[in-house]
Scaffold this motif. Structure first.
Motif, PDB file in Angstrom:
ATOM      1  N   LEU A  60      -0.595   4.624  -9.001  1.00 57.48           N
ATOM      2  CA  LEU A  60       0.951   5.029  -8.610  1.00 57.48           C
ATOM      3  C   LEU A  60       1.493   4.613 -10.162  1.00 57.48           C
ATOM      4  CD1 LEU A  60       3.233   5.480  -7.315  1.00 57.48           C
ATOM      5  CD2 LEU A  60       2.985   3.240  -6.168  1.00 57.48           C
ATOM      6  N   GLN A  61       0.925   3.612 -11.019  1.00 61.74           N
ATOM      7  CA  GLN A  61       1.582   3.200 -12.144  1.00 61.74           C
ATOM      8  C   GLN A  61       1.310   4.129 -13.291  1.00 61.74           C
ATOM      9  OE1 GLN A  61       2.888  -0.178 -13.144  1.00 61.74           O
ATOM     10  NE2 GLN A  61       3.457   1.354 -14.470  1.00 61.74           N
ATOM     11  N   VAL A  62       0.198   4.988 -13.131  1.00 60.76           N
ATOM     12  CA  VAL A  62       0.009   6.080 -14.042  1.00 60.76           C
ATOM     13  C   VAL A  62       1.165   7.410 -14.108  1.00 60.76           C
ATOM     14  CG1 VAL A  62      -1.374   7.924 -14.791  1.00 60.76           C
ATOM     15  CG2 VAL A  62      -2.419   5.913 -14.668  1.00 60.76           C
ATOM     16  N   THR A  63       1.388   7.342 -12.466  1.00 59.73           N
ATOM     17  CA  THR A  63       2.372   8.542 -12.189  1.00 59.73           C
ATOM     18  C   THR A  63       3.908   8.173 -12.536  1.00 59.73           C
ATOM     19  OG1 THR A  63       1.197   8.966 -10.184  1.00 59.73           O
ATOM     20  CG2 THR A  63       3.503   9.568 -10.155  1.00 59.73           C
ATOM     21  N   ILE A  64       4.089   6.607 -12.560  1.00 55.87           N
ATOM     22  CA  ILE A  64       5.307   6.242 -12.897  1.00 55.87           C
ATOM     23  C   ILE A  64       5.558   6.338 -14.484  1.00 55.87           C
ATOM     24  CG2 ILE A  64       6.766   4.151 -13.149  1.00 55.87           C
ATOM     25  CD1 ILE A  64       5.667   3.055 -10.535  1.00 55.87           C
ATOM     26  N   ASP A  65       4.437   5.915 -15.230  1.00 57.30           N
ATOM     27  CA  ASP A  65       4.335   6.023 -16.601  1.00 57.30           C
ATOM     28  C   ASP A  65       4.743   7.647 -16.938  1.00 57.30           C
ATOM     29  OD1 ASP A  65       3.946   3.400 -16.836  1.00 57.30           O
ATOM     30  OD2 ASP A  65       2.040   3.493 -17.134  1.00 57.30           O
ATOM     31  N   GLU A  66       4.106   8.521 -16.325  1.00 56.99           N
ATOM     32  CA  GLU A  66       4.394   9.789 -16.657  1.00 56.99           C
ATOM     33  C   GLU A  66       5.710  10.487 -16.394  1.00 56.99           C
ATOM     34  OE1 GLU A  66       1.259  11.859 -14.522  1.00 56.99           O
ATOM     35  OE2 GLU A  66      -0.306  11.437 -15.984  1.00 56.99           O
ATOM     36  N   LYS A  67       6.204  10.068 -15.293  1.00 56.88           N
ATOM     37  CA  LYS A  67       7.607  10.335 -14.884  1.00 56.88           C
ATOM     38  C   LYS A  67       8.516   9.810 -16.025  1.00 56.88           C
ATOM     39  CE  LYS A  67       7.037  11.047 -10.088  1.00 56.88           C
ATOM     40  NZ  LYS A  67       7.362  10.761  -8.642  1.00 56.88           N
ATOM     41  N   ILE A 101      22.077  21.521 -20.162  1.00 54.27           N
ATOM     42  CA  ILE A 101      22.260  20.139 -20.085  1.00 54.27           C
ATOM     43  C   ILE A 101      22.608  19.526 -18.743  1.00 54.27           C
ATOM     44  CG2 ILE A 101      24.172  18.342 -20.752  1.00 54.27           C
ATOM     45  CD1 ILE A 101      24.402  19.741 -23.422  1.00 54.27           C
ATOM     46  N   LYS A 102      23.323  20.542 -17.790  1.00 55.42           N
ATOM     47  CA  LYS A 102      23.697  20.095 -16.439  1.00 55.42           C
ATOM     48  C   LYS A 102      22.248  20.024 -15.753  1.00 55.42           C
ATOM     49  CE  LYS A 102      28.332  21.542 -16.281  1.00 55.42           C
ATOM     50  NZ  LYS A 102      29.252  22.618 -15.888  1.00 55.42           N
ATOM     51  N   ALA A 103      21.454  21.023 -15.898  1.00 61.68           N
ATOM     52  CA  ALA A 103      20.197  21.268 -15.060  1.00 61.68           C
ATOM     53  C   ALA A 103      19.189  20.140 -15.674  1.00 61.68           C
ATOM     54  CB  ALA A 103      19.529  22.541 -15.719  1.00 61.68           C
ATOM     55  N   ASP A 104      19.107  19.604 -16.994  1.00 60.22           N
ATOM     56  CA  ASP A 104      18.364  18.431 -16.977  1.00 60.22           C
ATOM     57  C   ASP A 104      18.772  17.095 -16.392  1.00 60.22           C
ATOM     58  OD1 ASP A 104      16.472  20.007 -18.550  1.00 60.22           O
ATOM     59  OD2 ASP A 104      17.576  19.604 -20.595  1.00 60.22           O
ATOM     60  N   GLU A 105      20.189  17.110 -16.469  1.00 64.18           N
ATOM     61  CA  GLU A 105      20.806  15.833 -15.998  1.00 64.18           C
ATOM     62  C   GLU A 105      20.537  15.813 -14.586  1.00 64.18           C
ATOM     63  OE1 GLU A 105      24.678  14.863 -18.824  1.00 64.18           O
ATOM     64  OE2 GLU A 105      25.012  16.315 -17.173  1.00 64.18           O
ATOM     65  N   MET A 106      20.621  16.933 -13.987  1.00 65.61           N
ATOM     66  CA  MET A 106      20.328  16.917 -12.367  1.00 65.61           C
ATOM     67  C   MET A 106      18.764  16.785 -12.223  1.00 65.61           C
ATOM     68  SD  MET A 106      20.925  20.014  -9.725  1.00 65.61           S
ATOM     69  CE  MET A 106      22.842  19.732  -9.800  1.00 65.61           C
ATOM     70  N   ALA A 107      17.860  17.246 -13.104  1.00 64.45           N
ATOM     71  CA  ALA A 107      16.531  17.080 -12.977  1.00 64.45           C
ATOM     72  C   ALA A 107      16.238  15.580 -12.828  1.00 64.45           C
ATOM     73  CB  ALA A 107      15.730  18.015 -13.978  1.00 64.45           C
ATOM     74  N   ASN A 108      16.950  14.955 -14.165  1.00 58.52           N
ATOM     75  CA  ASN A 108      16.893  13.664 -14.518  1.00 58.52           C
ATOM     76  C   ASN A 108      17.143  12.632 -13.216  1.00 58.52           C
ATOM     77  OD1 ASN A 108      15.501  14.035 -16.712  1.00 58.52           O
ATOM     78  ND2 ASN A 108      16.947  13.072 -18.188  1.00 58.52           N
ATOM     79  N   SER A 109      18.056  13.214 -12.657  1.00 60.78           N
ATOM     80  CA  SER A 109      18.748  12.206 -11.561  1.00 60.78           C
ATOM     81  C   SER A 109      17.868  12.205 -10.387  1.00 60.78           C
ATOM     82  CB  SER A 109      20.099  12.775 -11.041  1.00 60.78           C
ATOM     83  OG  SER A 109      20.630  12.089  -9.809  1.00 60.78           O
ATOM     84  N   VAL A 110      17.083  13.374 -10.241  1.00 60.86           N
ATOM     85  CA  VAL A 110      16.080  13.238  -9.047  1.00 60.86           C
ATOM     86  C   VAL A 110      14.814  12.601  -9.683  1.00 60.86           C
ATOM     87  CG1 VAL A 110      14.355  15.082  -7.739  1.00 60.86           C
ATOM     88  CG2 VAL A 110      17.097  15.689  -8.147  1.00 60.86           C
ATOM     89  N   LEU A 111      14.665  12.694 -10.769  1.00 61.15           N
ATOM     90  CA  LEU A 111      13.261  12.017 -11.300  1.00 61.15           C
ATOM     91  C   LEU A 111      13.532  10.566 -11.329  1.00 61.15           C
ATOM     92  CD1 LEU A 111      10.472  12.521 -12.452  1.00 61.15           C
ATOM     93  CD2 LEU A 111      11.493  12.755 -14.726  1.00 61.15           C
ATOM     94  N   THR A 112      14.822  10.067 -11.430  1.00 58.14           N
ATOM     95  CA  THR A 112      15.148   8.666 -11.531  1.00 58.14           C
ATOM     96  C   THR A 112      15.043   7.972 -10.128  1.00 58.14           C
ATOM     97  OG1 THR A 112      16.778   8.910 -13.454  1.00 58.14           O
ATOM     98  CG2 THR A 112      16.908   6.954 -12.082  1.00 58.14           C
ATOM     99  N   ASP A 113      15.585   8.791  -9.194  1.00 55.16           N
ATOM    100  CA  ASP A 113      15.384   8.424  -7.900  1.00 55.16           C
ATOM    101  C   ASP A 113      13.847   8.517  -7.359  1.00 55.16           C
ATOM    102  OD1 ASP A 113      18.107   8.050  -7.461  1.00 55.16           O
ATOM    103  OD2 ASP A 113      18.237  10.194  -6.764  1.00 55.16           O
ATOM    104  N   GLU A 114      12.967   9.039  -7.797  1.00 60.82           N
ATOM    105  CA  GLU A 114      11.674   8.931  -7.683  1.00 60.82           C
ATOM    106  C   GLU A 114      10.996   8.137  -8.130  1.00 60.82           C
ATOM    107  OE1 GLU A 114       9.850  12.679  -8.700  1.00 60.82           O
ATOM    108  OE2 GLU A 114      10.622  13.970  -7.332  1.00 60.82           O
TER     109      GLU A 114
END
Length: 242
Positions: A60-67, A101-114
Motif C-alpha cells: 500500500l505504501q508503494v501504491t501511495i508513493d506511485e500515486k 489543464i481542466k482534464a489534469d486538474e480533474m484527474a488530480n482531484s480524483v487521485l488526491t482523494d484516492e
C-alpha cells in the motif's frame, strides 16, 4: 480360598492400579510436548498474520508513493501548460491547452482523494500491525512459559513412571508361571486395558455379564478372561454379587 489364591487376587488388584497410574502419568507426560506444539502453532500463526499485514502495508505504501509521483508529475504538467497558455498564439491552441489543464486538474482531484483514502487505510493497517506485534509477543511469552513448565514437570513424571514400572515388574514376578504367561499375552494385546474388576456379576471393562462359574473360578484364583472384551478379570476387595 487358599493363601495363594488370595495372593494372586491381591497382585492383580495392585497391578491394575499400577497400570492405571502409569497410563495417567504417561498421558500427563505426553501432554507437555502437545502443549508446546500447540503454542508453537499459535506463535507461527501470529507471526504469519503479522508478516501478511506488514506485506500489505508495504504494498500500500508503494501504491501511495506511485500515486503521489503521478500527482506531482501532473501538477508540473499543469504548470507548464499554464505557461504555454499565456504564450498561446491562437484561440484554438488556447482552448486545447485549457481543456488539457481542466482534464489534469480533474484527474488530480480524483487521485488526491484516492491517496487520502489509501493513507487512512495505511494508518489503520499500522494500528492493526501494532496489535499483531503484541499478539506475537504474547504468543512467544506463553510458549516460553509452557516450555519452562514442561521442563520443570517432566523429571518428576519420569521418575514416578520409573518407580511404578519397577513396582509393576516386582508385582508381575509374584504371579504363578502359567498365570503370568496369560497375563503377559493380554498385556501385550491390550496394554493398560488388560485388567478389569468384576462388579457384581459384570465386567468392569465392558460391562457385560460374567457367568457365575467364571466368578467361582476367580474365587479359586484361576485366570479368567472376559468372554466379551478379553480382559483379565479379578475380584476387588470386599467383593459382593450385589
Amino acid at each position: 480360598m487358599s493363601p495363594t489364591d488370595t495372593g494372586v487376587l491381591q497382585t492383580l488388584r495392585v497391578l491394575h492400579r499400577i497400570h492405571r497410574q502409569l497410563r495417567d502419568l504417561q498421558d500427563r507426560l505426553g501432554q507437555g510436548p502437545r502443549q508446546i506444539r500447540a503454542r508453537e502453532g499459535a506463535l507461527r500463526q501470529a507471526e504469519q498474520r503479522l508478516a501478511q499485514l506488514q506485506e500489505e502495508a508495504k504494498r500500500l505504501q508503494v501504491t501511495i508513493d506511485e500515486k503521489q509521483l503521478t500527482l506531482k508529475s501532473r501538477e508540473e504538467s499543469i504548470k507548464r501548460r499554464r505557461l504555454q497558455l499565456m504564450e498561446s498564439k491562437s484561440n484554438k491552441e488556447y482552448q486545447l491547452l485549457l481543456e488539457q489543464i481542466k482534464a489534469d486538474e480533474m484527474a488530480n482531484s480524483v487521485l488526491t482523494d484516492e491517496i487520502l483514502e489509501d493513507m487512512e487505510r495505511l494508518d489503520q493497517l499500522k494500528a492493526t500491525i501494532a496489535a499483531a506485534k503484541e499478539e506475537v509477543a504474547k504468543a512467544g511469552k506463553e510458549l516460553e512459559q509452557v516450555r519452562q513448565q514442561v521442563a520443570a514437570s517432566e523429571p518428576k513424571l519420569k521418575a514416578e513412571i520409573e518407580d511404578l514400572t519397577r513396582e509393576r515388574s516386582e508385582q508381575e514376578d509374584r504371579l504363578p508361571p502359567d498365570f503370568r504367561e496369560l497375563y503377559d499375552r493380554v498385556v501385550r494385546a491390550k496394554a493398560e486395558d488388560a485388567l478389569a474388576p468384576v462388579s457384581g456379576q459384570y465386567c468392569g471393562g465392558c460391562h457385560q455379564q460374567v457367568p457365575l462359574n467364571a466368578i467361582n473360578a476367580l474365587l479359586l484364583g484361576q485366570a479368567i478372561l472376559c468372554r466379551a472384551c478379553g480382559r483379565l478379570l479379578y475380584l476387588p476387595e470386599n467383593y459382593s454379587f450385589r
